[in-house]
Design a protein around this motif. Structure first.
Motif, PDB file in Angstrom:
ATOM      1  N   PHE A 148       0.761  -1.125  -0.116  1.00 15.73           N
ATOM      2  CA  PHE A 148       0.005   0.139  -0.009  1.00 15.73           C
ATOM      3  C   PHE A 148       0.907   1.341  -0.037  1.00 15.73           C
ATOM      4  CE2 PHE A 148      -3.314  -2.763   2.375  1.00 15.73           C
ATOM      5  CZ  PHE A 148      -4.073  -2.991   0.936  1.00 15.73           C
ATOM      6  N   ALA A 149       2.052   1.291   0.590  1.00 18.18           N
ATOM      7  CA  ALA A 149       2.868   2.359   0.762  1.00 18.18           C
ATOM      8  C   ALA A 149       3.609   2.676  -0.622  1.00 18.18           C
ATOM      9  CB  ALA A 149       3.963   2.202   1.894  1.00 18.18           C
ATOM     10  N   SER A 150       3.953   1.536  -1.510  1.00 17.83           N
ATOM     11  CA  SER A 150       4.341   1.794  -2.627  1.00 17.83           C
ATOM     12  C   SER A 150       3.430   2.236  -3.500  1.00 17.83           C
ATOM     13  CB  SER A 150       4.954   0.417  -3.238  1.00 17.83           C
ATOM     14  OG  SER A 150       5.259   0.411  -4.512  1.00 17.83           O
ATOM     15  N   ARG A 151       2.026   1.933  -3.499  1.00 21.00           N
ATOM     16  CA  ARG A 151       1.093   2.235  -4.454  1.00 21.00           C
ATOM     17  C   ARG A 151       0.675   3.463  -4.242  1.00 21.00           C
ATOM     18  NH1 ARG A 151       0.178   0.347  -8.941  1.00 21.00           N
ATOM     19  NH2 ARG A 151      -1.955   0.524  -8.710  1.00 21.00           N
ATOM     20  N   THR A 152       0.877   4.126  -2.986  1.00 16.37           N
ATOM     21  CA  THR A 152       0.338   5.521  -2.775  1.00 16.37           C
ATOM     22  C   THR A 152       1.680   6.605  -2.589  1.00 16.37           C
ATOM     23  OG1 THR A 152       0.572   4.851  -0.430  1.00 16.37           O
ATOM     24  CG2 THR A 152      -1.671   5.025  -1.302  1.00 16.37           C
ATOM     25  N   GLY A 153       2.621   6.191  -3.504  1.00 14.91           N
ATOM     26  CA  GLY A 153       3.709   7.222  -3.817  1.00 14.91           C
ATOM     27  C   GLY A 153       4.950   7.203  -2.699  1.00 14.91           C
ATOM     28  N   PHE A 154       4.912   6.216  -1.863  1.00 15.22           N
ATOM     29  CA  PHE A 154       6.026   6.076  -0.934  1.00 15.22           C
ATOM     30  C   PHE A 154       7.298   5.507  -1.299  1.00 15.22           C
ATOM     31  CE2 PHE A 154       2.929   7.638   1.757  1.00 15.22           C
ATOM     32  CZ  PHE A 154       3.388   8.368   2.857  1.00 15.22           C
ATOM     33  N   SER A 155       8.417   5.639  -1.280  1.00 20.34           N
ATOM     34  CA  SER A 155       9.609   5.022  -1.351  1.00 20.34           C
ATOM     35  C   SER A 155       9.887   4.112  -0.340  1.00 20.34           C
ATOM     36  CB  SER A 155      10.914   5.886  -1.500  1.00 20.34           C
ATOM     37  OG  SER A 155      11.829   5.033  -1.529  1.00 20.34           O
ATOM     38  N   VAL A 156       9.755   2.924  -0.430  1.00 27.12           N
ATOM     39  CA  VAL A 156       9.837   1.907   0.593  1.00 27.12           C
ATOM     40  C   VAL A 156      11.098   1.123   0.958  1.00 27.12           C
ATOM     41  CG1 VAL A 156       8.690  -0.161   1.607  1.00 27.12           C
ATOM     42  CG2 VAL A 156       7.369   1.328   0.317  1.00 27.12           C
ATOM     43  N   THR A 157      11.622   1.089   2.228  1.00 31.61           N
ATOM     44  CA  THR A 157      12.887   0.420   2.674  1.00 31.61           C
ATOM     45  C   THR A 157      12.614  -0.490   3.595  1.00 31.61           C
ATOM     46  OG1 THR A 157      14.397   2.348   1.956  1.00 31.61           O
ATOM     47  CG2 THR A 157      14.961   0.544   3.642  1.00 31.61           C
ATOM     48  N   ILE A 158      12.769  -1.826   3.272  1.00 35.87           N
ATOM     49  CA  ILE A 158      12.633  -2.805   4.527  1.00 35.87           C
ATOM     50  C   ILE A 158      13.882  -3.484   4.935  1.00 35.87           C
ATOM     51  CG2 ILE A 158      11.305  -5.205   4.838  1.00 35.87           C
ATOM     52  CD1 ILE A 158       9.476  -3.278   3.817  1.00 35.87           C
ATOM     53  N   THR A 159      13.964  -3.536   6.328  1.00 31.91           N
ATOM     54  CA  THR A 159      15.142  -4.053   6.971  1.00 31.91           C
ATOM     55  C   THR A 159      14.833  -5.241   7.930  1.00 31.91           C
ATOM     56  OG1 THR A 159      17.235  -3.731   8.257  1.00 31.91           O
ATOM     57  CG2 THR A 159      15.173  -2.135   8.884  1.00 31.91           C
ATOM     58  N   ASP A 160      15.476  -6.307   8.093  1.00 31.00           N
ATOM     59  CA  ASP A 160      15.227  -7.470   9.060  1.00 31.00           C
ATOM     60  C   ASP A 160      16.524  -8.242   9.016  1.00 31.00           C
ATOM     61  OD1 ASP A 160      12.548  -8.785  10.055  1.00 31.00           O
ATOM     62  OD2 ASP A 160      14.260  -9.984   9.974  1.00 31.00           O
ATOM     63  N   TRP A 161      16.809  -8.994  10.204  1.00 25.72           N
ATOM     64  CA  TRP A 161      18.083  -9.506  10.081  1.00 25.72           C
ATOM     65  C   TRP A 161      17.815 -11.123   9.623  1.00 25.72           C
ATOM     66  CZ3 TRP A 161      14.340  -8.532  14.084  1.00 25.72           C
ATOM     67  CH2 TRP A 161      13.716  -9.570  14.690  1.00 25.72           C
ATOM     68  N   ARG A 162      16.563 -11.452   9.221  1.00 23.90           N
ATOM     69  CA  ARG A 162      16.216 -12.690   8.657  1.00 23.90           C
ATOM     70  C   ARG A 162      16.368 -12.747   7.114  1.00 23.90           C
ATOM     71  NH1 ARG A 162      11.194 -12.771  12.746  1.00 23.90           N
ATOM     72  NH2 ARG A 162      11.223 -10.737  11.967  1.00 23.90           N
ATOM     73  N   PRO A 163      17.202 -13.262   6.512  1.00 21.37           N
ATOM     74  CA  PRO A 163      17.113 -13.332   5.129  1.00 21.37           C
ATOM     75  C   PRO A 163      15.969 -13.968   4.428  1.00 21.37           C
ATOM     76  CG  PRO A 163      19.351 -13.756   5.913  1.00 21.37           C
ATOM     77  CD  PRO A 163      18.424 -13.767   6.883  1.00 21.37           C
ATOM     78  N   ALA A 164      15.549 -14.913   5.196  1.00 20.06           N
ATOM     79  CA  ALA A 164      14.297 -15.857   4.633  1.00 20.06           C
ATOM     80  C   ALA A 164      13.165 -15.071   4.562  1.00 20.06           C
ATOM     81  CB  ALA A 164      14.353 -17.055   5.612  1.00 20.06           C
ATOM     82  N   LEU A 165      12.984 -13.870   5.256  1.00 24.66           N
ATOM     83  CA  LEU A 165      11.932 -13.048   5.126  1.00 24.66           C
ATOM     84  C   LEU A 165      11.958 -11.724   4.264  1.00 24.66           C
ATOM     85  CD1 LEU A 165      10.896 -13.380   9.092  1.00 24.66           C
ATOM     86  CD2 LEU A 165      10.054 -14.552   7.086  1.00 24.66           C
ATOM     87  N   CYS A 166      13.400 -11.229   4.483  1.00 23.66           N
ATOM     88  CA  CYS A 166      13.782  -9.969   3.912  1.00 23.66           C
ATOM     89  C   CYS A 166      14.204 -10.171   2.397  1.00 23.66           C
ATOM     90  CB  CYS A 166      14.678  -9.230   4.676  1.00 23.66           C
ATOM     91  SG  CYS A 166      14.970  -7.349   4.165  1.00 23.66           S
ATOM     92  N   ASN A 167      13.411 -10.412   1.448  1.00 24.24           N
ATOM     93  CA  ASN A 167      13.783 -10.559   0.005  1.00 24.24           C
ATOM     94  C   ASN A 167      12.953 -10.121  -0.912  1.00 24.24           C
ATOM     95  OD1 ASN A 167      11.993 -12.860  -0.502  1.00 24.24           O
ATOM     96  ND2 ASN A 167      12.756 -13.669   1.280  1.00 24.24           N
ATOM     97  N   LYS A 168      13.330 -10.079  -2.222  1.00 21.90           N
ATOM     98  CA  LYS A 168      12.465  -9.469  -3.059  1.00 21.90           C
ATOM     99  C   LYS A 168      11.262 -10.343  -3.613  1.00 21.90           C
ATOM    100  CE  LYS A 168      12.421  -5.760  -5.913  1.00 21.90           C
ATOM    101  NZ  LYS A 168      12.197  -4.475  -5.287  1.00 21.90           N
ATOM    102  N   GLU A 169      11.507 -11.503  -3.229  1.00 23.30           N
ATOM    103  CA  GLU A 169      10.599 -12.329  -3.670  1.00 23.30           C
ATOM    104  C   GLU A 169       9.019 -12.172  -2.942  1.00 23.30           C
ATOM    105  OE1 GLU A 169       9.015 -17.129  -3.997  1.00 23.30           O
ATOM    106  OE2 GLU A 169      11.196 -16.743  -3.429  1.00 23.30           O
ATOM    107  N   THR A 170       9.545 -11.913  -1.316  1.00 25.73           N
ATOM    108  CA  THR A 170       8.295 -11.460  -0.297  1.00 25.73           C
ATOM    109  C   THR A 170       7.986 -10.170  -0.624  1.00 25.73           C
ATOM    110  OG1 THR A 170       9.541 -13.397   1.140  1.00 25.73           O
ATOM    111  CG2 THR A 170       7.686 -11.592   2.064  1.00 25.73           C
TER     112      THR A 170
END
Length: 344
Positions: free
Chosen positions: A208-230
């Protein structure tokens, strides 16, 4: 969402037509400064209205020559088909400026894109003829950073007018010093949202943030969760613990941050670091009691929001994401207005 970011992302080409709402009378679906790109093959990027005049604008754009501009007034008040064949009945009227892109104007837009990506706001000023076509234009970041095809006298007067809030509000204004009408509009960088935590409930928020014009950054210590596929809609993905990521992250005063790791110690580490930054918004997912424990019982600073989101009775990840984005959009609109008045 500001269409200009979509438009600049596709890199407008020569022979494309940039269309802009330059004046609004009464009520209308969008406001002054709204843009839409008509690509050479006829594809539209962005919207000027709810869909009632885009096709007519596209057809009018076909007759423009490279570098030429022209404007048209649409009476949206009429409920019949006598004005221009739509009978929109929207209780307003809008003037749309069409500009066929040539080599110089393409370069001007590229420069604006570069500045916006660097977090700079850009003021566009277009000198209008009696028929509301463009004769000169200038793009301004500050008094030392500007470009365009405006002559020295025009640019000099515009730089002086930047100090006048009323003269530089979005729309058409008559400038006595230039004896003409000019269109003014500020374009601002995308607001940036940093989501700390890549759990399942971060997925709809990122979307929703991306669709409404925000630049989105995600950070997490778990590579299995923090990835482009997700998170296919995220602009940046940073894998690591808050203590690893934050020291090298360039925070901006108007950034929005949401803590949603659902891990008490990680949220505490992140919050401890973030409280030392002059951020616009720090939202903490969870109850007031949990936030109080994260704060060690200290009073919440003005920029810390808990619980997050507008009170709409949201339940579940999607509804909560919508309530959060409603709050961020509301706050960001206030920031943009304040920023424009402060800069001028």
């Amino acid at each position: 969402m500001d269409n200009i970011h979509q438009i600049l992302q596709v890199a407008p080409s020569e022979n494309d037509v940039l269309t802009t709402v330059i004046d609004v009378e009464g009520s209308a679906y969008r406001k002054e400064g709204t843009t839409m790109l008509i690509q050479e093959q006829g594809k539209l990027v962005g919207m000027l209205s709810g869909g009632c005049l885009e096709e007519d604008v596209r057809l009018r754009a076909e007759g423009l020559k490279k570098g030429q501009s022209q404007s048209f007034f649409y009476n949206m008040k009429s409920e019949n088909d006598l004005d221009w064949g739509q009978g929109a009945g929207c209780n307003g009227g809008i003037r749309v400026l069409l500009e066929k892109i040539d080599a110089p104007s393409r370069l001007y837009l590229q420069k604006m894109h570069e500045r916006l990506l660097k977090g700079k706001s850009v003021l566009t000023v277009k000198k209008l003829s009696s028929e509301y076509s463009v004769s000169e234009s200038v793009f301004i970041v500050d008094e030392d950073n500007y470009w365009g095809n405006g002559e020295n006298h025009f640019v000099k007067e515009v730089l002086l007018l930047m100090k006048n809030v009323d003269s530089a509000a979005s729309g058409i204004h008559y400038i006595e010093e230039l004896s003409c009408h000019c269109f003014f509009h500020w374009f601002h960088p995308k607001p940036r949202l940093l989501i700390v935590g890549a759990g399942p409930d971060a997925i709809p928020l990122s979307y929703f943030a991306s669709r409404t014009g925000f630049s989105v950054t995600i950070t997490d210590w778990r590579p299995a969760l923090c990835n482009k596929e997700t998170f296919p809609h995220a602009d940046v993905l940073l894998t690591g613990f808050p203590t690893e990521i934050f020291p090298g992250f360039e925070f901006h005063p108007h950034d929005f941050v949401i803590l949603m790791t659902h891990h008490f110690q990680r949220d505490k580490e992140a919050l401890h670091y973030l409280l030392g930054k002059p951020l616009q918004y720090i939202g903490i997912i969870g109850s007031k009691e949990r936030t109080s424990r994260l704060m060690g019982g200290k009073e919440l600073p003005q920029n810390v929001y808990s619980p997050v989101g507008l009170a709409i009775g949201a339940e579940g990840p999607e509804e909560i994401a919508i309530s959060v984005m409603a709050e961020l959009i509301q706050l960001n609109r206030t920031i943009v207005k304040t920023k424009r008045e402060a800069v001028i």
